[in-house]
Design a protein around this motif. Structure first.
Motif, PDB file in Angstrom:
ATOM      1  N   VAL A   1      44.697 -68.368 -20.438  1.00 32.25           N
ATOM      2  CA  VAL A   1      43.664 -67.748 -21.254  1.00 32.25           C
ATOM      3  C   VAL A   1      43.216 -68.739 -22.330  1.00 32.25           C
ATOM      4  O   VAL A   1      44.046 -69.383 -22.972  1.00 32.25           O
ATOM      5  N   GLN A   2      41.913 -68.852 -22.491  1.00 31.61           N
ATOM      6  CA  GLN A   2      41.349 -69.714 -23.529  1.00 31.61           C
ATOM      7  C   GLN A   2      40.789 -68.809 -24.637  1.00 31.61           C
ATOM      8  O   GLN A   2      40.156 -67.802 -24.350  1.00 31.61           O
ATOM      9  N   LEU A   3      41.049 -69.196 -25.853  1.00 31.86           N
ATOM     10  CA  LEU A   3      40.620 -68.402 -27.003  1.00 31.86           C
ATOM     11  C   LEU A   3      39.775 -69.271 -27.932  1.00 31.86           C
ATOM     12  O   LEU A   3      40.166 -70.392 -28.259  1.00 31.86           O
ATOM     13  N   GLN A   4      38.645 -68.745 -28.339  1.00 33.36           N
ATOM     14  CA  GLN A   4      37.738 -69.457 -29.238  1.00 33.36           C
ATOM     15  C   GLN A   4      37.528 -68.622 -30.483  1.00 33.36           C
ATOM     16  O   GLN A   4      36.880 -67.575 -30.439  1.00 33.36           O
ATOM     17  N   ALA A   5      38.072 -69.088 -31.599  1.00 30.46           N
ATOM     18  CA  ALA A   5      37.935 -68.378 -32.859  1.00 30.46           C
ATOM     19  C   ALA A   5      36.750 -68.917 -33.654  1.00 30.46           C
ATOM     20  O   ALA A   5      36.443 -70.104 -33.596  1.00 30.46           O
ATOM     21  N   SER A   6      36.110 -68.017 -34.381  1.00 34.75           N
ATOM     22  CA  SER A   6      34.980 -68.413 -35.218  1.00 34.75           C
ATOM     23  C   SER A   6      34.830 -67.438 -36.379  1.00 34.75           C
ATOM     24  O   SER A   6      35.482 -66.386 -36.397  1.00 34.75           O
ATOM     25  N   GLY A   7      33.974 -67.791 -37.319  1.00 29.76           N
ATOM     26  CA  GLY A   7      33.667 -66.875 -38.416  1.00 29.76           C
ATOM     27  C   GLY A   7      34.281 -67.214 -39.748  1.00 29.76           C
ATOM     28  O   GLY A   7      34.043 -66.515 -40.734  1.00 29.76           O
ATOM     29  N   GLY A   8      35.088 -68.257 -39.795  1.00 28.86           N
ATOM     30  CA  GLY A   8      35.694 -68.630 -41.066  1.00 28.86           C
ATOM     31  C   GLY A   8      34.648 -69.168 -42.030  1.00 28.86           C
ATOM     32  O   GLY A   8      33.505 -69.405 -41.673  1.00 28.86           O
ATOM     33  N   GLY A   9      35.069 -69.333 -43.273  1.00 34.81           N
ATOM     34  CA  GLY A   9      34.171 -69.853 -44.282  1.00 34.81           C
ATOM     35  C   GLY A   9      34.739 -69.641 -45.658  1.00 34.81           C
ATOM     36  O   GLY A   9      35.939 -69.381 -45.819  1.00 34.81           O
ATOM     37  N   SER A  10      33.866 -69.771 -46.649  1.00 32.80           N
ATOM     38  CA  SER A  10      34.277 -69.611 -48.037  1.00 32.80           C
ATOM     39  C   SER A  10      33.639 -68.362 -48.616  1.00 32.80           C
ATOM     40  O   SER A  10      32.468 -68.068 -48.358  1.00 32.80           O
ATOM     41  N   VAL A  11      34.400 -67.655 -49.430  1.00 33.15           N
ATOM     42  CA  VAL A  11      33.911 -66.426 -50.027  1.00 33.15           C
ATOM     43  C   VAL A  11      34.584 -66.257 -51.386  1.00 33.15           C
ATOM     44  O   VAL A  11      35.689 -66.771 -51.601  1.00 33.15           O
ATOM     45  N   GLN A  12      33.935 -65.544 -52.269  1.00 32.29           N
ATOM     46  CA  GLN A  12      34.547 -65.255 -53.561  1.00 32.29           C
ATOM     47  C   GLN A  12      35.472 -64.046 -53.455  1.00 32.29           C
ATOM     48  O   GLN A  12      35.322 -63.210 -52.545  1.00 32.29           O
ATOM     49  N   ALA A  13      36.418 -63.962 -54.357  1.00 31.90           N
ATOM     50  CA  ALA A  13      37.325 -62.821 -54.388  1.00 31.90           C
ATOM     51  C   ALA A  13      36.527 -61.519 -54.416  1.00 31.90           C
ATOM     52  O   ALA A  13      35.539 -61.421 -55.143  1.00 31.90           O
ATOM     53  N   GLY A  14      36.980 -60.560 -53.626  1.00 34.59           N
ATOM     54  CA  GLY A  14      36.274 -59.299 -53.506  1.00 34.59           C
ATOM     55  C   GLY A  14      35.272 -59.263 -52.374  1.00 34.59           C
ATOM     56  O   GLY A  14      34.760 -58.194 -52.022  1.00 34.59           O
ATOM     57  N   SER A  16      33.751 -60.389 -48.342  1.00 30.44           N
ATOM     58  CA  SER A  16      34.131 -60.051 -46.978  1.00 30.44           C
ATOM     59  C   SER A  16      33.784 -61.174 -46.010  1.00 30.44           C
ATOM     60  O   SER A  16      32.837 -61.940 -46.238  1.00 30.44           O
ATOM     61  N   LEU A  17      34.548 -61.238 -44.938  1.00 31.55           N
ATOM     62  CA  LEU A  17      34.272 -62.124 -43.813  1.00 31.55           C
ATOM     63  C   LEU A  17      34.692 -61.406 -42.543  1.00 31.55           C
ATOM     64  O   LEU A  17      35.573 -60.534 -42.568  1.00 31.55           O
ATOM     65  N   ARG A  18      34.067 -61.781 -41.433  1.00 28.46           N
ATOM     66  CA  ARG A  18      34.495 -61.261 -40.140  1.00 28.46           C
ATOM     67  C   ARG A  18      34.795 -62.413 -39.200  1.00 28.46           C
ATOM     68  O   ARG A  18      33.916 -63.261 -38.955  1.00 28.46           O
ATOM     69  N   LEU A  19      36.004 -62.444 -38.691  1.00 26.88           N
ATOM     70  CA  LEU A  19      36.403 -63.440 -37.720  1.00 26.88           C
ATOM     71  C   LEU A  19      36.243 -62.873 -36.311  1.00 26.88           C
ATOM     72  O   LEU A  19      36.427 -61.673 -36.084  1.00 26.88           O
ATOM     73  N   SER A  20      35.916 -63.757 -35.383  1.00 28.84           N
ATOM     74  CA  SER A  20      35.793 -63.382 -33.976  1.00 28.84           C
ATOM     75  C   SER A  20      36.701 -64.264 -33.143  1.00 28.84           C
ATOM     76  O   SER A  20      36.912 -65.441 -33.473  1.00 28.84           O
ATOM     77  N   THR A  76      36.240 -59.866 -26.689  1.00 29.80           N
ATOM     78  CA  THR A  76      36.308 -60.429 -28.040  1.00 29.80           C
ATOM     79  C   THR A  76      37.078 -59.491 -28.967  1.00 29.80           C
ATOM     80  O   THR A  76      36.926 -58.277 -28.894  1.00 29.80           O
ATOM     81  N   VAL A  77      37.887 -60.092 -29.808  1.00 26.85           N
ATOM     82  CA  VAL A  77      38.610 -59.372 -30.844  1.00 26.85           C
ATOM     83  C   VAL A  77      38.076 -59.816 -32.193  1.00 26.85           C
ATOM     84  O   VAL A  77      37.783 -61.006 -32.385  1.00 26.85           O
ATOM     85  N   TYR A  78      37.958 -58.868 -33.110  1.00 29.77           N
ATOM     86  CA  TYR A  78      37.411 -59.150 -34.425  1.00 29.77           C
ATOM     87  C   TYR A  78      38.445 -58.855 -35.506  1.00 29.77           C
ATOM     88  O   TYR A  78      39.316 -58.011 -35.329  1.00 29.77           O
ATOM     89  N   LEU A  79      38.315 -59.530 -36.615  1.00 30.56           N
ATOM     90  CA  LEU A  79      39.095 -59.224 -37.801  1.00 30.56           C
ATOM     91  C   LEU A  79      38.120 -59.114 -38.969  1.00 30.56           C
ATOM     92  O   LEU A  79      37.590 -60.127 -39.428  1.00 30.56           O
ATOM     93  N   GLN A  80      37.870 -57.884 -39.381  1.00 31.69           N
ATOM     94  CA  GLN A  80      37.017 -57.641 -40.530  1.00 31.69           C
ATOM     95  C   GLN A  80      37.877 -57.700 -41.784  1.00 31.69           C
ATOM     96  O   GLN A  80      38.843 -56.935 -41.906  1.00 31.69           O
ATOM     97  N   MET A  81      37.529 -58.585 -42.686  1.00 33.20           N
ATOM     98  CA  MET A  81      38.333 -58.794 -43.893  1.00 33.20           C
ATOM     99  C   MET A  81      37.492 -58.412 -45.110  1.00 33.20           C
ATOM    100  O   MET A  81      36.453 -59.026 -45.370  1.00 33.20           O
ATOM    101  N   ASN A  82      37.922 -57.381 -45.813  1.00 35.71           N
ATOM    102  CA  ASN A  82      37.243 -56.898 -47.011  1.00 35.71           C
ATOM    103  C   ASN A  82      38.134 -57.048 -48.234  1.00 35.71           C
ATOM    104  O   ASN A  82      39.345 -57.257 -48.098  1.00 35.71           O
ATOM    105  N   SER A  83      37.533 -56.931 -49.384  1.00 36.20           N
ATOM    106  CA  SER A  83      38.284 -57.015 -50.652  1.00 36.20           C
ATOM    107  C   SER A  83      39.224 -58.215 -50.645  1.00 36.20           C
ATOM    108  O   SER A  83      40.407 -58.106 -50.981  1.00 36.20           O
ATOM    109  N   MET A  84      38.667 -59.327 -50.285  1.00 35.34           N
ATOM    110  CA  MET A  84      39.499 -60.510 -50.088  1.00 35.34           C
ATOM    111  C   MET A  84      40.029 -61.053 -51.405  1.00 35.34           C
ATOM    112  O   MET A  84      39.388 -60.922 -52.465  1.00 35.34           O
ATOM    113  N   LYS A  85      41.211 -61.668 -51.300  1.00 33.11           N
ATOM    114  CA  LYS A  85      41.916 -62.208 -52.453  1.00 33.11           C
ATOM    115  C   LYS A  85      42.151 -63.708 -52.246  1.00 33.11           C
ATOM    116  O   LYS A  85      42.214 -64.170 -51.103  1.00 33.11           O
TER     117      LYS A  85
END
Length: 114
Positions: A1-14, A16-20, A76-85
């Motif tokens: 199985v091959q996995l390709q992750a994407s969606g990272g980046g920079s964000v301020q505290a509080g 959100s980002l979504r990874l795929s 595809t699997v997602y990770l929704q990240m809110n209220s980030m620290k």
């Protein structure tokens, strides 16, 4: 199985980002998919997982803030990240657990500034 992750980046505290994580190959053999992360100087830690049946699990540090989900039609699997620290800053990796073993995708950097 091959996995390709994407969606990272920079964000301020509080914020959100979504990874795929898109899977290809022997996807029918996948039982569980998950996300892990590794911060500088620390070991890799589990973040969240989702089974084929849709059962989910979360590390206590992200429960209530992160949501893992999957789109079977898109493999595809997602990770929704809110209220980030700032402590969420790490390289995030997705993985796929099969009877034959575990596959890992390449990491995607997530940086949370205070």
């Amino acid at each position: 199985v091959q996995l390709q992750a994407s969606g990272g980046g920079s964000v301020q505290a509080g914020g959100s980002l979504r990874l795929s994580c898109a899977a290809s190959g022997r996807i029918f053999s996948i039982n569980v998919m998950g996300w892990y992360r590794q911060a500088p100087g620390k070991s890799r830690e589990w973040v969240a997982s989702i089974s084929n049946e849709g059962s989910t699990g979360y590390a206590s540090s992200v429960k209530g803030r992160f949501t893992i989900s999957r789109d079977n039609a898109k493999n595809t699997v997602y990770l929704q990240m809110n209220s980030m620290k700032p402590e969420d800053t790490a390289v995030y990796y997705c993985n796929a657990v099969r009877v034959a073993g575990v596959d890992w995708g390449q990491g995607t950097q997530v940086t949370v500034s205070s």
